[in-house]
Design an enzyme around this catalytic site. Structure first.
Site, PDB file in Angstrom:
ATOM      1  N   ALA A  33       0.854  -1.196   0.000  1.00 32.11           N
ATOM      2  CA  ALA A  33       0.000   0.000   0.000  1.00 32.11           C
ATOM      3  C   ALA A  33       0.883   1.237   0.000  1.00 32.11           C
ATOM      4  CB  ALA A  33      -0.909   0.004   1.226  1.00 32.11           C
ATOM      5  N   GLU A 103      -2.201  -4.405  -9.221  1.00 25.78           N
ATOM      6  CA  GLU A 103      -0.993  -5.210  -9.014  1.00 25.78           C
ATOM      7  C   GLU A 103      -1.367  -6.602  -8.542  1.00 25.78           C
ATOM      8  OE1 GLU A 103       1.582  -3.313  -6.205  1.00 25.78           O
ATOM      9  OE2 GLU A 103       2.005  -1.626  -7.521  1.00 25.78           O
TER      10      GLU A 103
END
Length: 158
Positions: A33, A103
């Site tokens: 993140a 991703e």
């Protein structure tokens, strides 16, 4: 690199693999993140690099002014193993379907994908991503981050 006969690495060694691999090929792609880029993601990156693992890490591999998604795509294509650092911030990002979600979608198609659960649980992960939560992985509640990095380094050395 030239070796004497006594110094020649054995067939499975990291030295021989790195000597024959293209310079831009990485051992791992570190998915994390954005909020973790200066905390646990940087810590894991630094530990892995200190163990000789080459890591694609957005903080160092995305050049200022370059298209972020295209650079991530290149990083994914040139990495052997995917690592997903699962934190509360990542779980929030995945629910928002941002870059981390893209991703993860690409990484889930790979054979070698390792979740590293940090400051959260596998149960919380399975609520957000049952597919990632079904992968065997590592948990920093059970092993220190340095030990996790050591296990990942052993994996990519195979």
């Amino acid at each position: 690199m030239a070796y004497t006969p006594a110094e020649v690495p054995h067939a499975g060694s990291r030295e021989r693999r790195k000597a024959s691999a293209p310079a831009d090929l990485r051992d791992v792609f570190l998915c994390h993140a954005w909020d973790d880029r200066r905390g646990p993601a940087k810590e894991l990156h630094d530990l892995l690099e200190s163990l000789g693992v080459s890591v694609w890490f957005s903080e160092k591999d995305v050049v200022l002014g370059s298209p972020l998604l295209r650079e991530i795509d290149k990083g994914l294509a040139k990495s052997r193993v995917g690592i997903v650092l699962v934190t509360p911030a990542l779980l929030r990002r995945l629910q928002g379907e941002g870059i981390a979600d893209k991703e993860l979608s690409a990484l889930l198609a790979r054979d070698l994908l390792v979740p590293v659960v940090h400051d959260t649980t596998y149960e919380a992960l399975r609520e957000v991503s049952p597919l990632l939560g079904s992968r065997s992985g590592l948990n920093t509640a059970e092993d220190a981050m340095a030990d996790v990095a050591g296990k990942l380094a052993e994996l990519v050395a195979l």
